[in-house]
Design a protein around this motif. Structure first.
Motif, mmCIF file in Angstrom:
data_model
loop_
_atom_site.group_PDB
_atom_site.id
_atom_site.type_symbol
_atom_site.label_atom_id
_atom_site.label_comp_id
_atom_site.label_asym_id
_atom_site.label_seq_id
_atom_site.Cartn_x
_atom_site.Cartn_y
_atom_site.Cartn_z
ATOM 1 N N CYS A 175 6.854 0.643 3.431
ATOM 2 C CA CYS A 175 5.931 0.645 4.579
ATOM 3 C C CYS A 175 5.583 -0.772 5.004
ATOM 4 O O CYS A 175 4.985 -0.981 6.054
ATOM 5 C CB CYS A 175 4.669 1.438 4.267
ATOM 6 S SG CYS A 175 3.488 0.556 3.250
ATOM 7 N N CYS A 213 1.297 2.205 -3.719
ATOM 8 C CA CYS A 213 1.044 2.315 -2.286
ATOM 9 C C CYS A 213 1.361 3.736 -1.832
ATOM 10 O O CYS A 213 0.652 4.673 -2.168
ATOM 11 C CB CYS A 213 1.845 1.249 -1.560
ATOM 12 S SG CYS A 213 1.475 1.102 0.181
ATOM 13 N N CYS A 214 2.475 3.924 -1.159
ATOM 14 C CA CYS A 214 2.786 5.247 -0.599
ATOM 15 C C CYS A 214 3.443 6.191 -1.607
ATOM 16 O O CYS A 214 3.683 7.356 -1.300
ATOM 17 C CB CYS A 214 3.691 5.097 0.610
ATOM 18 S SG CYS A 214 3.001 4.028 1.887
ATOM 19 N N CYS A 220 6.963 -1.659 -1.384
ATOM 20 C CA CYS A 220 6.838 -0.436 -0.594
ATOM 21 C C CYS A 220 7.522 -0.587 0.773
ATOM 22 O O CYS A 220 7.284 -1.565 1.485
ATOM 23 C CB CYS A 220 5.369 -0.071 -0.413
ATOM 24 S SG CYS A 220 5.195 1.591 0.261
ATOM 25 N N SER A 227 3.716 -3.020 3.148
ATOM 26 C CA SER A 227 2.403 -3.457 2.668
ATOM 27 C C SER A 227 2.464 -4.634 1.703
ATOM 28 O O SER A 227 1.451 -5.235 1.401
ATOM 29 C CB SER A 227 1.713 -2.297 1.952
ATOM 30 O OG SER A 227 2.434 -1.984 0.771
HETATM 31 ZN ZN LIG Z 1 3.231 1.833 1.352
#
Ligand SMILES: [Zn+2]
Ligand SMILES: [Zn+2]
Length: 145
Positions: free
Chosen positions: A134, A143-144, A132, A136
């Motif tokens: 982001c 996740c997102c 991801c 993570s």
């Molecule tokens: Zn994420």
């Protein structure tokens, strides 16, 4: 410490040195990285300064600032580098989702400095199984995504 562009160097020794002082990018890749960092910072002056003069438009600063303010930049992946070409993916989050700007950019070395000319955009999406953007360490789909 990592630079905004993802290099394992302090910002002030990486893109910051190029954006804020007279140190010039020594390669197309360095210029590309510094332009990404300038996007993250919303520094339209630097982005226009490093764009080849023929491709500048009167409303560039406005458009750059508008775009930079409407998204959150997440990370940069440089995929492929040739002397005058850099292919990259820049991940960002807008109001509803994480998107990726996938571009093959053309650069030119002119009057002692590297400049951005133009780029070919690819219609890419964040892959469900990639890590991801982001940060993570989970897969995007878990996740997102
Ligand atoms: Zn994420
Ligand atoms: Zn950097």
């Amino acid at each position: 410490m990592s630079c905004i562009c993802g290099n394992k160097k302090d910002y002030n020794e990486c893109c910051g040195a190029i954006i804020n002082s007279n140190i010039k990018a020594s390669s197309a890749e360095e210029l590309m990285r510094s332009r990404y960092s300038a996007y993250v910072k919303g520094d339209s002056n630097y982005l226009i300064k490093t764009l080849v003069a023929n491709n500048r438009h009167a409303d560039d600063a406005e458009l750059i600032e508008e775009f930079s303010n409407s998204v959150k930049w997440l990370k940069l992946d440089v995929l492929h580098v040739e002397q005058n070409i850099v292919e990259f993916k820049a991940y960002y989050k807008d109001i509803d989702s994480i998107k990726v700007l996938h571009e093959k950019s053309n650069f030119i070395f002119k009057n002692g400095m590297w400049l951005y000319v133009d780029g070919e955009l690819f219609n890419s999406k964040v892959e469900r199984n990639e890590s991801c953007p982001c940060g993570s360490a989970k897969k995007f789909k878990k996740c997102c995504g």
